[in-house]
Design an enzyme around this catalytic site. Structure first.
Site, PDB file in Angstrom:
ATOM      1  N   TYR A 144       1.039  -0.946  -0.017  1.00  0.00           N
ATOM      2  CA  TYR A 144       0.121   0.086  -0.252  1.00  0.00           C
ATOM      3  C   TYR A 144       0.708   1.137  -0.089  1.00  0.00           C
ATOM      4  CZ  TYR A 144      -3.584   3.242   1.383  1.00  0.00           C
ATOM      5  OH  TYR A 144      -4.166   4.722   2.569  1.00  0.00           O
ATOM      6  N   ASP A 239       9.559   2.703  -0.420  1.00  0.00           N
ATOM      7  CA  ASP A 239       8.559   3.489  -0.085  1.00  0.00           C
ATOM      8  C   ASP A 239       9.017   2.994   1.551  1.00  0.00           C
ATOM      9  OD1 ASP A 239       4.749   2.947   0.349  1.00  0.00           O
ATOM     10  OD2 ASP A 239       6.513   4.113   1.868  1.00  0.00           O
ATOM     11  N   LYS A 267       5.105   9.428   8.324  1.00  0.00           N
ATOM     12  CA  LYS A 267       4.893   8.838   9.901  1.00  0.00           C
ATOM     13  C   LYS A 267       5.804   9.424  10.750  1.00  0.00           C
ATOM     14  CE  LYS A 267       2.362   5.071   8.107  1.00  0.00           C
ATOM     15  NZ  LYS A 267       1.068   4.415   8.248  1.00  0.00           N
TER      16      LYS A 267
END
Ligand code: KE4
Length: 430
Positions: A144, A239, A267
């Site tokens: 994702y 990623d 994050k």
């Protein structure tokens, strides 16, 4: 545990917010019941609106690596906020942040700040397309990369949670340019490259996957990706929104010693405030506007308060790398204790753990990709999740999410987690 106020809030929220949540995976759809509304958090603990306390093993889906309301992060934000919350101009903290990121992440020669991991990944593939003049991208089943159209094909995280790995609203035109292959499978990757030779701009991958649950690259896999991308002139994008500053102060690329051409971050980078970033080789990043012709922008990109939080977080991690060995040790203790507890009662679980990331899958298969992740018994997962929640342990409400251990989890709390996991597993109705 009584969660009356959470229930009442959720009823109200559902009238005015789609599904009552601002991000689907928070909705508890995969585990039943109502989501828990939190009102505060400190260190390893969350407190809900009914004053129940939980040990937090998700940490806001990754950012809270030090624990909640960590003093140096709070102080940095409180200090910054009195000088206004946004300038909309360049500021010195953005320069400091770029310098710090470049010093920590080996592949980053230039970096652009954005406001989320989605933005970072969306911009990174646009840069790869602009730089190579090619249209197609390769992503991996179960990975994702945020909710940009190009990524909502065979996606993990909330998409996998709801069993709908493809989203409505994504046009066939967009989908045609996204090629998907299984993770940890070089043969399938080589096949799809052969069929699309010289059309592929980039390959984007979670170097360690969190979004099908925690899944670890097989030995040599990342090096093979690196070699193939070099040979085929395909931009390799790691990623690292989840793994960046999580698996080491230089993310997965440092831990595995593999240099991608670009990487995306998020994050932890914002210390809990909304921050994303993408960076990589100078020649690629110099195709970004206003230097180059790949456009990308953002009103609040490099926001001074968010930069203050990010500088405090990354600065602490950079100066205290021993945090990572501590996190690895305590997480390994938790994971091994959980595994042992399952074995003692003859329950089939497959446990993946690396650094402070881990996942419990209710299957006897080794989980190495999306297909094997999907062999997990989701009913057992749901029972386990709810038993842990009722005993005061807050897990991700989805099998297809990694857990995250924070530096606030002490040895005693690790023992408590293991003990409550053993009880929860014993309570599963087979
Ligand atoms: P955001 O746009 O949510 O900041 O980042 C998107 C993203 C990109 N890349 C990776 C590897 C990610 O894990 C994410 C976001 N992760 C999910 C949880 N798996 C965020 C939680 C949510 O969607 O609410």
């Amino acid at each position: 545990m009584q969660r009356i106020n959470s229930k009442n809030l959720f009823e109200k929220a559902k009238q005015i917010i789609p599904g009552g949540v601002n991000s689907p995976v928070r909705a508890f759809r995969a585990v039943g019941g109502n989501p828990v509304f939190m009102k505060s958090a400190k260190g390893a603990f969350l407190t809900d609106v009914d004053n129940n306390q939980y040990i937090d093993l998700i940490g806001s889906w990754g950012p809270m690596i030090l624990g909640h309301a960590y003093p140096i992060i709070e102080e940095a934000i409180l200090k910054a906020v009195v000088d206004s919350t946004s300038f909309g101009t360049p500021s010195s903290r953005e320069v400091e942040m770029a310098e710090l990121i470049i010093s920590m992440m080996p592949s980053v020669e230039k970096v652009r700040m954005v406001n989320s991991g989605t933005e970072a990944c969306m911009a990174a593939i646009r840069a790869a397309r602009g730089f190579t003049g090619r249209n197609k991208i390769i992503k991996f089943e179960g990975c994702y990369h945020g909710h940009a159209d190009s990524f909502l094909i065979a996606a993990g995280s909330g998409m996998a949670t709801f069993g709908e790995p493809d989203s409505l609203g994504v046009t066939q035109g967009v989908a045609n340019d996204t090629l998907t292959v299984p993770y940890n499978n070089i043969e399938k990757l080589l096949e799809i490259i052969e069929l699309n030779r010289n059309q592929i701009a980039c390959l984007i991958i979670e170097p360690v996957v969190g979004n099908m649950g925690c899944v670890i690259p097989k030995n040599g896999y990342l090096q093979q990706l690196r070699d193939i991308c070099t040979k085929e002139n395909i931009i390799l994008i790691f990623d690292e929104v989840m793994t960046g500053f999580r698996l080491s102060k230089g993310g997965a690329q440092s831990l595995f010693g593999i240099l991608p051409d670009m990487c995306t971050m998020g994050k932890i980078i914002g210390g809990g405030l909304p921050v994303g970033a993408y960076g990589g080789k100078k020649e690629i990043m110099d195709c970004i506007s206003p230097v180059g012709k790949v456009y990308q922008a953002g009103t609040l990109s490099g926001n001074p308060v968010a930069m203050a939080a990010g500088l405090a977080m990354l600065g602490f991690l950079n100066k205290n790398p021993q945090v990572y060995s501590q996190l690895d040790k305590i997480t390994n203790k938790i994971a091994s204790g959980i595994q042992k507890g399952a074995e003692n009662i003859g329950l089939d679980v497959s446990l993946n753990q690396i650094g402070s990331m881990y996942s419990v899958f209710f299957t006897k298969k080794e989980v190495v990709d999306f297909d094997t992740a999907k062999t997990s018994n989701l009913d057992y997962f749901s029972q386990y999740f709810n038993a842990m929640l009722d005993s005061g342990i807050y897990l991700a409400p989805s099998q297809y999410e990694s857990l995250f251990v924070s530096a606030s989890i002490t040895d005693n709390l690790a023992e408590e987690i293991i003990e409550k996991s053993n009880k929860a597993m014993k309570s599963i109705k087979i």
